[in-house]
Design an enzyme around this catalytic site. Structure first.
Site, PDB file in Angstrom:
ATOM      1  N   PHE A   1      36.174  28.703  35.023  1.00 32.93           N
ATOM      2  CA  PHE A   1      35.074  29.209  35.864  1.00 32.93           C
ATOM      3  C   PHE A   1      34.531  28.151  36.819  1.00 32.93           C
ATOM      4  O   PHE A   1      33.375  28.209  37.224  1.00 32.93           O
ATOM      5  CB  PHE A   1      33.944  29.784  34.998  1.00 32.93           C
TER       6      PHE A   1
ATOM      7  N   GLY B   1      43.633  31.842  32.181  1.00 27.00           N
ATOM      8  CA  GLY B   1      43.340  33.123  31.537  1.00 27.00           C
ATOM      9  C   GLY B   1      43.439  34.273  32.516  1.00 27.00           C
ATOM     10  O   GLY B   1      43.230  35.434  32.183  1.00 27.00           O
ATOM     11  N   THR B   2      43.812  33.929  33.751  1.00 29.04           N
ATOM     12  CA  THR B   2      43.780  34.882  34.848  1.00 29.04           C
ATOM     13  C   THR B   2      45.026  35.749  34.937  1.00 29.04           C
ATOM     14  O   THR B   2      44.968  36.857  35.453  1.00 29.04           O
ATOM     15  CB  THR B   2      43.651  34.095  36.167  1.00 29.04           C
TER      16      THR B   2
ATOM     17  N   ALA C   1      45.737  33.160  43.011  1.00 27.59           N
ATOM     18  CA  ALA C   1      46.763  34.200  42.928  1.00 27.59           C
ATOM     19  C   ALA C   1      47.530  34.334  44.237  1.00 27.59           C
ATOM     20  O   ALA C   1      48.757  34.276  44.272  1.00 27.59           O
ATOM     21  CB  ALA C   1      46.121  35.534  42.551  1.00 27.59           C
TER      22      ALA C   1
ATOM     23  N   ASN D   1      48.981  42.779  40.330  1.00 25.43           N
ATOM     24  CA  ASN D   1      49.194  43.363  39.001  1.00 25.43           C
ATOM     25  C   ASN D   1      47.885  44.028  38.590  1.00 25.43           C
ATOM     26  O   ASN D   1      46.890  43.325  38.344  1.00 25.43           O
ATOM     27  CB  ASN D   1      49.590  42.267  38.002  1.00 25.43           C
ATOM     28  N   PRO D   2      47.859  45.349  38.509  1.00 29.63           N
ATOM     29  CA  PRO D   2      46.574  46.013  38.251  1.00 29.63           C
ATOM     30  C   PRO D   2      45.990  45.707  36.879  1.00 29.63           C
ATOM     31  O   PRO D   2      44.774  45.814  36.696  1.00 29.63           O
ATOM     32  CB  PRO D   2      46.905  47.509  38.391  1.00 29.63           C
TER      33      PRO D   2
ATOM     34  N   GLN E   1      40.437  40.487  35.429  1.00 28.47           N
ATOM     35  CA  GLN E   1      39.607  39.558  36.185  1.00 28.47           C
ATOM     36  C   GLN E   1      38.277  40.197  36.579  1.00 28.47           C
ATOM     37  O   GLN E   1      37.219  39.599  36.479  1.00 28.47           O
ATOM     38  CB  GLN E   1      40.348  39.122  37.455  1.00 28.47           C
TER      39      GLN E   1
ATOM     40  N   GLU F   1      36.791  36.345  41.808  1.00 24.41           N
ATOM     41  CA  GLU F   1      35.368  36.050  42.012  1.00 24.41           C
ATOM     42  C   GLU F   1      34.639  37.226  42.641  1.00 24.41           C
ATOM     43  O   GLU F   1      33.432  37.381  42.445  1.00 24.41           O
ATOM     44  CB  GLU F   1      35.222  34.795  42.869  1.00 24.41           C
TER      45      GLU F   1
END
Lengths: 316, 732
Positions: free
Chosen positions: B243, B469-470, B512, B618-619, B625, B692
């Site tokens: 974060f 972790g995303t 990403a 990627n949904p 997220q 974010e």
């Protein structure tokens, strides 16, 4: 954490005797609070007496229609006990409002009564705290005090007792049974068990050195609507800002004990006489001597409002 | 690869793998405990020692002396490293405050020593024996006081912007609002604490750590140690949340390296939870003043946003006015940031720095203005949409569909029929709904990758990109799979290692889009190498189902690799498309809350986010997220606040019992909808950030829902019950 020696007590009497002559000894049961405090060196016992193996983990009916709850009964087992759920709903609800499932599985009845305050300054060994280091001063007074006590406070300490269970025990007129190192026994009403901070906030209960809790006894059930209303910022896993444990009878009379406001479960019998008149009348006596800080003044209103909601709920 | 013209059709557009709801490829490793986090690395051949840090017990001053004699004699102790003995060191370029060394104390819990012992428990116990004598100095800890002496920060921070004549337009606007809002200091409160293991081998050191940005850490660690960057091997393959708290080199890595040097053993160091809030960085508190003027028809004619925040000397402002420069139309406008000196711990980036706290204020202000105008807040936002940068109208947005998000969200949420404040009640609950716009800029950083085709037909991707972790592992695998005509089962992804090409890293929601674009670039190189190897004309080569096809010739990829395999390596670099165009992401948050009429406790009942953020790679991971961000926004709205002791200068509630992040019971129902869109200006992937955006605007939507439920407007976060009960109906 300081190094410590460890023993498993073989009997209640042996446990009490082992602690009798050693001010640096502590009993350990579930350890959900003590171990955390030891890691932070807020508690620094040099000897631990493990009392988990002493039995004391049953709930039995008493001859006068009450319940004797062994000191080692886990919070989860107590909350889910059939008779507790049926006749002492306040206790079950208060227990389930506390901590988390994992913690309740470990935490014991006596340990719950003996847990220490969650005042953040108590938890930071760099900060003055009369409860942790007698005579060092109170950082919470004039500091971050939103969670702290509003009534029964002293110039030495404004910490609260954090237990939910104890609020129910106080409203139910529970009695704490103990054994002293000399083998004598005594029964301490919940009303007298916890102390106000005064000049000695580090002394939190009336227990003597080595005195060991064996059980908590509930008198025969008194019926009524039993409501535990815990008020907190997040929905779970938080200590009470305030909590109200109320037992309201069909005629509007009843009992009320309040948590999150004092160094002990807060109950004023004279205030209960006002319950039929409503929350405002009751709360005005209950918190008549309140000395809140700027940050926790809201608790005085909040008690009245939560009690009002509890009374309304009881009327259904 | 230089990306300087908008993307045209490319292999990603096939969407055979990219855009598909593929579960995390590292999911099994995580659910079975085989994903090794920094502190868990274990080589049975190595004999690890454990370091425990000591934090300063004062907020500001100097260390006169440290008595470590008892600690050194304590059982199991191998070494004690102290800041005065290490002396002043060069500070890395990403840190405001020094991490370790010297006798100056700049903030509470700044690290001043490390005790290394055979066991963690021995180290912790010995650390408590260190006695320190300080000369304490007076510090400034109260932003409300310090704002009076705040100054204009460095021009490179763009502290002031303006267009038109705000003062005149505001003075003559028929409808105006002016309010001040505050947001508190917040902690990242990630699950995995900061943790590192260091092992020296001669003059080189290997560091396993928890870092969002491998290359930044490596560079700053090299600066601190005054060694060549090449001597440092940094690894961070799995990270339990960051974060922004792990963007910049932290003291656990420094202490592990120094401890390992002193102990001549590999040393593990983790920051104990109670040290994290004050030792590391946090999102700084803000005080924000917003003024809006509009015509009766709802057109904004004047908008001003000023923000005050504090930081250590040489620090930076929280850029809370960012979104106001771009989100709504209005010919006359100004923004300003002022920075006060505070001696609290270092303020720095936390998820959506700038926009997150900025929108907490702006999106309440918009709600207040809509009410003054008698307009529905969704409609008011739509009226004031802009397709160009309102400060520089010659710059269009690359793609902007805020209106689409608001309209679709309103429809799906059931926005119509929303009542007046305090009008809806169910039992003891006052019910309200609220909306907030989401906005976060899309940033572009260079990102490199290396892809290797093996003779087994497996493509291996190597990049120093991190997965905090995303879902980086998964979307990178999808990208390589799409480019090479494979399924993700034929792609291996290796991340978070300084031996790999330097990537964008994870931060600012740029990870990403940038890292997959880097993998795209490397795959283009690999495709060329394959075509060349096979003697195909690269223009008409198709990569499909594990085959390389040209005309009527088809060769299995594994065969094309040859015995040696083939490698493609490249870095995506960015032209000026983000300067000629404004690249941002958009969304709308809708929230329903219940407020207990007696106690003022707010409980969220449902949340919906609609996001317009380019192509969704990627949904599943994108949704994850967004719901995580919405959860963080719920904490920001309702509970999260680092409580400042303005006398002693520290954050008092420095553990997870005192700093309340949401628990499961706080988050009942979350829905996320992604607009089906692409942004060819953003990258060959046509994607933008999402991690974010989900946080931006959600706290204000909750605040607005609380207002709608109760009629009580709270402008100081978090919105706790003590700020509400005075305005709630009598219940006694």
């Amino acid at each position: 954490m300081r190094a410590f020696t460890y023993e498993r007590a073989s009997s209640v009497e042996a446990a009490a005797q082992a602690a009798a002559g050693n001010r640096e000894a502590k009993f350990i049961a579930g350890g959900t609070n003590l171990l955390d405090l030891m890691k932070l060196e807020i508690e620094t016992p040099t000897h631990l007496i493990d009392v988990n193996g002493l039995g004391l983990d049953t709930i039995e009916a008493t001859p006068d229609g009450g319940l004797r709850i062994g000191a080692m009964v886990r919070n989860t087992d107590l909350a889910s006990h059939e008779v507790v759920r049926r006749d002492y709903g306040l206790l079950s609800r208060a227990l389930l409002a506390g901590a988390s499932g994992q913690l309740r599985n470990k935490a014991t009845t006596s340990g719950n009564l003996l847990q220490r305050t969650r005042c953040p300054y108590f938890y930071d060994t760099n900060q003055p705290c009369n409860k942790r280091t007698p005579g060092s001063g109170c950082s919470a007074i004039g500091g971050y005090s939103r969670q702290n006590a509003v009534v029964g406070v002293s110039d030495a300490c404004i910490a609260t007792h954090p237990s939910d269970m104890a609020i129910a025990m106080r409203a139910l007129d529970a009695v704490v049974e103990t054994v002293k190192p000399d083998g004598s026994k005594r029964a301490i009403p919940m009303a007298d068990f916890h102390r106000l901070p005064g000049d000695t906030p580090h002394i939190e209960t009336v227990l003597e050195q080595g005195e060991f809790i064996t059980a908590v006894v509930l008198p025969a059930p008194i019926g009524g609507k039993q409501i535990y209303r815990k008020v907190r910022d997040r929905a779970s896993y938080a200590f009470a800002l305030i909590s109200v444990g109320a037992i309201i009878q069909p005629d509007g009379t009843g009992r009320v004990a309040v948590g999150g406001v004092a160094h002990k479960p807060w109950r004023v019998e004279a205030a209960e006489a006002e319950l039929p008149k409503g929350a405002r009348a009751t709360a005005s006596i209950l918190l008549a001597d309140a000395r809140p800080t700027e940050q926790n003044r809201f608790k005085v209103d909040l008690v009245e409002r939560a009690l009002g909601a509890a009374i309304a709920e009881a009327k259904g | 690869m230089q990306f300087d013209t908008p993307a045209t059709t490319n292999p990603i557009d096939q969407l055979k793998v990219v855009g598909k709801p593929i579960p995390r490829i590292d999911g099994q490793l995580k659910t079975t405990g085989r994903a090794m986090y920094a502190y868990e690395w274990h080589d049975p051949k190595l004999s690890y020692a454990y370091g425990y840090p000591v934090g300063a017990s004062i907020a500001k001053g100097r260390i006169n002396s440290m008595d470590v004699s008892a600690a050194k004699k304590a059982p199991g102790v191998i070494a004690v490293v102290t800041a005065p003995e290490i002396g002043d060191r060069k500070k890395g370029k990403f840190n405001t405050v020094k991490l370790f060394g010297g006798d100056e104390v700049q903030h509470y819990h700044q690290a001043i020593a490390l005790v290394v012992a055979e066991t963690f428990e021995q180290a912790r116990s010995a650390a408590a024996l260190i006695k320190v004598s300080y000369t304490e100095e007076k510090g400034v800890f109260d932003l409300k006081e310090a704002m009076k002496t705040a100054v204009k920060p460095d021009e490179k921070q763009e502290p002031d912007t303006k267009a038109g004549d705000f003062q005149a337009a505001f003075a003559s606007a028929p409808v105006t609002m002016e309010e001040t809002y505050t947001t508190p200091d917040q902690s990242h409160a990630m699950m995995e604490p900061h943790a590192s293991i260091a092992a020296w081998n001669g003059d080189a050191v290997s560091v396993w750590t928890s870092s969002q940005m491998i290359d930044w850490w490596r560079g700053d660690l090299a600066t601190f140690l005054d060694v060549d960057k090449e001597k440092i091997h940094l690894m961070s393959p799995f990270i339990g949340g960051g974060f922004g708290g792990k963007l910049f080199l932290r003291v656990d890595a420094v202490l592990a390296v120094l401890g390992a040097q002193a102990a001549k053993r590999p040393v593990k160091v983790t920051l104990p939870r109670p040290l994290i809030m004050n030792n590391t960085t946090h999102r700084p508190a803000t005080i924000q003043r917003i003024r809006i003027g509009a015509e009766e028809n709802g057109k904004i004619t004047a908008i001003a946003h000023e923000s005050w925040s504090g930081d250590q000397p040489e620090g930076q402002p929280e850029t809370a006015v960012n979104q106001t420069r771009l989100l709504y139309a209005g010919a006359n406008r100004m923004t300003a940031m002022r920075l006060a000196t505070l001696h609290l711990p270092e303020g720095n980036a936390m998820r959506a720095p700038g926009e997150a706290p900025g929108l907490m204020a702006l999106e309440i202000a918009i709600d207040e203005m809509a009410e003054k105008l008698g307009l529905d807040p969704v409609e008011f936002r739509i009226i004031n949409d802009t397709q160009v940068d309102p400060e520089k109208p010659e710059r269009p947005f690359s793609h902007r569909d805020l209106i689409g998000c608001l309209k679709l969200g309103a429809e799906k949420f059931g926005w119509t029929g929303r009542g007046k404040p305090g009008a809806r009640r169910e039992g003891n609950w006052l019910i309200g709904t609220g909306v907030g716009a989401a906005f976060r800029n899309n940033m572009l950083l260079p990102s490199g990758a290396r892809v290797r085709l093996g003779n087994d037909g497996v493509v291996t991707v190597e990049t120093d990109m991190t997965d905090i972790g995303t879902g980086s592992y998964t979307i990178i695998a999808q990208t390589a799979a799409e480019m090479m005509g494979l399924g993700v089962d034929k792609v291996a992804v290796h991340l978070g290692d300084s031996r790999f090409p330097v990537s964008a890293g994870s931060g600012g929601q740029f990870g990403a889009n940038c890292s997959t674009a880097g993998v795209y670039a490397a795959c283009v190189k690999l495709r060329e190498a394959v075509a060349q190897k096979l003697g195909f004309n690269s223009a008409d080569v198709a990569f499909e189902d594990g085959q390389v096809r040209s005309g009527n010739r088809s060769v299995p990829l594994s065969e094309a690799a040859g015995s040696e395999g083939l490698v493609g390596e490249d870095t995506i670099e960015w032209g000026d498309l983000d300067k000629t165009h404004q690249q941002s992401t958009f969304g709308a948050h809708f929230v329903e809350v219940g407020v207990d009429v007696a106690t003022g406790e707010t409980r969220i009942r449902r949340m919906l986010a609609v996001c317009a953020a380019g192509r969704i790679l990627n949904p599943i991971t994108a949704r994850s997220q967004v719901i995580g961000a919405m959860t963080m926004g719920a904490g920001g709205a309702l509970t999260e606040e680092l409580a400042v002791d303005t006398r002693r200068g520290f954050f008092v509630n420095h553990d997870l019992a005192g700093y309340e992040v949401p628990v499961h019971a706080d988050i009942p129902h979350q829905e996320v909808i992604f607009m089906d869109e692409t942004d060819p200006m953003s990258s060959p992937m046509k994607a933008k950030g999402i991690g974010e955006l989900g946080l931006c605007g959600v706290s204000a939507a909750i605040a607005n829902a609380i207002y709608n439920a109760t009629g009580v407007r709270v402008r100081e976060y978090p919105i706790t019950l003590d700020k509400l009960i005075g305005g709630l109906p009598d219940v006694a």
